[in-house]
Enzyme design. Structure first.
Site, short mmCIF file in Angstrom:
data_model
loop_
_atom_site.label_atom_id
_atom_site.label_comp_id
_atom_site.label_asym_id
_atom_site.label_seq_id
_atom_site.Cartn_x
_atom_site.Cartn_y
_atom_site.Cartn_z
N GLY A 242 0.81 -1.21 0.00
CA GLY A 242 0.00 0.00 0.00
C GLY A 242 0.84 1.26 0.00
O GLY A 242 1.97 1.27 -0.50
N SER A 243 0.33 2.29 0.59
CA SER A 243 0.97 3.60 0.56
C SER A 243 1.96 3.77 1.70
O SER A 243 1.85 3.12 2.75
CB SER A 243 -0.09 4.70 0.65
OG SER A 243 -0.69 4.68 1.93
N VAL B 119 0.26 4.78 5.17
CA VAL B 119 -0.34 3.66 5.90
C VAL B 119 0.75 2.70 6.37
O VAL B 119 0.65 2.12 7.45
CB VAL B 119 -1.38 2.94 5.04
CG1 VAL B 119 -2.00 1.76 5.81
CG2 VAL B 119 -2.48 3.90 4.60
N GLY B 120 1.81 2.56 5.57
CA GLY B 120 2.92 1.69 5.96
C GLY B 120 3.54 2.12 7.28
O GLY B 120 3.92 1.28 8.11
N GLU C 46 5.72 -3.25 1.13
CA GLU C 46 5.88 -2.94 -0.29
C GLU C 46 5.02 -1.71 -0.54
O GLU C 46 3.80 -1.79 -0.65
CB GLU C 46 5.43 -4.12 -1.15
CG GLU C 46 5.96 -4.08 -2.57
CD GLU C 46 5.13 -3.19 -3.48
OE1 GLU C 46 5.60 -2.07 -3.76
OE2 GLU C 46 4.06 -3.60 -3.90
N CYS D 149 1.78 -0.60 -10.69
CA CYS D 149 2.47 -1.27 -9.61
C CYS D 149 3.93 -1.29 -10.00
O CYS D 149 4.27 -1.85 -11.04
CB CYS D 149 1.93 -2.68 -9.42
SG CYS D 149 2.75 -3.60 -8.13
#
Length: 594
Positions: free
Chosen positions: A275-276, A279-280, A297, A331
């Site tokens: 994700g982003s 949020v990571g 990732e 991605c």
């Protein structure tokens, strides 16, 4: 010759036998997965189909996840947003299942993979259609990014997975030459995965395959933007596990929002997050409470570097594919293009020509090159990035065209856009766009290309193109990122033996490859006596308790005997060590005896 001839015959016979065995298809059972409730008959009128209207801005989280087609806003249904207690219950069930599964054979695990592979190959259209409807990507992009990558991962695990999970023997070194040393790989327990929406099929199967094959169970929280397809893909996994008699509850798919994800992080033995970066960081913070390992990732803003000695039309085609990959839902996507001054004009001309031919429209219609964006409001964000660049001097030189979207078309579409005169003061060059925008910047030397390529907080991947492969490799070697493609784009991910992941704000840790498979394991170092029970470990007499007066002299000589740089000094020290050991074994006369 008489000696070698039988060996040659045996070798040739072995090769022939292996070839003949390849012609015999493996006995792989088929599985039946009910898809009646997700199949869509588009020949029927849609006037009565409910249309979902998402709220603008940050919507309040509710007790259900609403699902809809981003291309039409056609309502697909809803799934529950699980509470903390419900997540804990899923993890508890997975924990019990894992205890049984950890004892399973690799033969059984391989059969599970073969069943999945057979189903995927036989149901490609169904899988791609569900991915297309749920995320807006075209069928061909779904095939490239969902089907091929997943099949490649399964094939690699079938061929090499067991080998890399077997104990690996290592050198014991000089001081422990009489020992055997190895690394063992044991299941961690319950793996948790929180995955993004851009590849709903592969993002589920990727961590699931590694976790289950290495003896773990897994609980996967799918994105609230792709819960509909994800919940169906779970049926495939469930049916394949049942076909081999695996324990119930080995794999779980859960749905929900931030609270659901936080609960998962708090209850598993490892977390994998796709994700982003924002949020990571929250995932890391939450994982620190229980000190579990984390693989992140995160975002990508890959540099795409084009030298002046390339086949421009060929590279232009690759560049456009890199930008439009998965309907602009990149991605590891190329988002920064650096072209040598001498190739700039021809490159821009070629990509504009291709971009202007690109048709944007409903993803399930085969004639469109690019479909809808997945997230509500994302088209507005992309336009704001373009506007910021234009205000600072950039220029749009080409845009794709819309197909027949209809008068009631939603704003989930964005035309592929080529922009020049960009620089690193623009948000477009340092914020992840996750959309079909190609900003192109000029460089004049390889050193400048490297500096520009490293001029971002992201470090997922890069692509470097040059007619001189050694030159391309040299440039790529100086780019601070986790994956690099030479004269190609994203080919690294199709080589599933390679680890995948980034540095800086693109995250850390790796999935895929040997490193990703072993990252699902408890890595245990084991040392044992090599010639047990004939030679056993003993503590030298000078350092046994109570230690002798010359204990440090002994230890000092032992270190030099083992590690000294000069062979004569080592031999001299060895003589001292042997002498001291011999002296320790000589009985000391009792001073009180007469």
């Amino acid at each position: 010759m008489a000696f070698w001839w039988p060996l040659l015959v045996l070798g040739f016979a072995f090769v022939i036998c292996r070839f003949l065995l390849m012609l015999i298809p493996p006995n792989v059972p088929s599985i039946d997965v009910d898809a009646s409730d997700v199949l869509d008959d588009r020949s029927q009128p849609t006037e009565d189909c409910p249309i979902y209207v998402p709220s603008r801005g940050k919507a309040a989280q509710t007790d259900r996840v609403q699902c809809f087609e981003p291309a039409t806003m056609k309502y697909l249904g809803f799934f529950p947003a699980l509470t903390v207690d419900e997540v804990n219950d899923h993890v508890a069930q997975a924990t019990e299942a894992q205890k049984i599964w950890a004892k399973s054979s690799f033969k059984k695990r391989r059969q599970f993979l073969r069943i999945l592979l057979k189903y995927i190959i036989e149901h490609q259209e169904l899988i791609c259609e569900l991915s297309s409807r749920d995320t807006g990507k075209t069928m061909v992009d779904a095939s490239l990014g969902e089907i091929m990558t997943t099949c490649e991962k399964i094939t690699w695990l079938l061929a090499e997975g067991e080998k890399w999970l077997k104990p690996e023997y290592r050198s014991s070194g000089r001081s422990m030459f009489y020992k055997k040393s190895r690394v063992e790989f044991h299941p961690l327990g319950v793996i948790g995965a929180i995955v993004s929406w851009n590849y709903p099929f592969h993002n589920i199967f990727n961590p699931m395959l590694a976790a289950v094959f290495s003896g773990n169970s897994i609980v996967i929280k799918v994105s609230e933007h792709a819960s509909w397809s994800g919940s169906f893909y779970y049926r495939i996994i469930e049916a394949a596990l049942a076909a081999i008699g695996a324990p119930d509850n080995l794999v779980h798919i859960i749905t929900g929002f931030a609270e659901t994800g936080e609960a998962l992080v708090s209850s598993v033995d490892k977390i994998i997050f796709v994700g982003s970066p924002s949020v990571g960081k929250m995932i890391m913070s939450k994982a620190s409470e229980t000190l579990i390992p984390v693989t992140l990732e995160l975002g990508g803003k890959d540099a795409f570097i084009v030298c002046e000695d390339v086949d421009v039309p060929h590279v232009a085609q690759i560049a456009v594919r890199a930008v439009l990959q998965s309907s602009g839902q990149n991605c590891a996507g190329a988002e920064r293009f650096y072209v040598h001054r001498d190739a700039f004009k021809s490159f821009v001309t070629q990509v504009v020509k291709i971009i202007k031919s690109v048709n944007v429209g409903p993803p399930f219609a085969g004639k469109y090159d690019m479909g809808a964006l997945c997230m509500p409001g994302h088209a507005e964000r992309l336009q704001s990035l373009v506007n910021d660049a234009i205000e600072k001097g950039a220029e749009i030189v080409g845009r794709g065209s819309f197909g027949n979207l209809g008068e009631d078309a939603v704003d989930q579409f964005f035309p592929p856009t080529v922009i020049v005169n960009v620089d690193h003061t623009m948000k477009l060059m340092h914020e992840e766009a996750f959309g079909p925008i190609m900003p192109i910047m000029i460089f004049t030397s390889d050193e400048e290309a490297i500096k520009l390529g490293n001029g971002t907080n992201y470090g997922l991947g890069c692509a470097v193109f040059s007619g001189n492969q050694a030159r391309a490799n040299k440039i790529a070697s100086h780019l601070h990122c986790g994956v690099a493609a030479i004269n190609d784009f994203a080919s690294t991910y199709m080589c599933q033996s390679l680890p995948f992941g980034g540095v800086k704000h693109s995250g850390f840790g790796r999935f895929a490859g040997i490193e990703g498979l072993r990252a699902c394991c408890l890595v245990k170092s084991v040392v044992e006596d090599r010639w047990w029970p004939y030679i056993k470990t003993t503590i030298p007499k000078p350092i046994q308790y109570p230690v002798a007066e010359n204990c440090f002299e002994f230890q000092e000589s032992l270190v030099e005997a083992l590690y000294g740089l000069n062979i004569w000094d080592r031999l001299r020290a060895l003589v001292i060590v042997v002498k001291m050991l011999r002296d320790q074994k000589t009985p000391t006369p009792n001073r009180h005896q007469h």
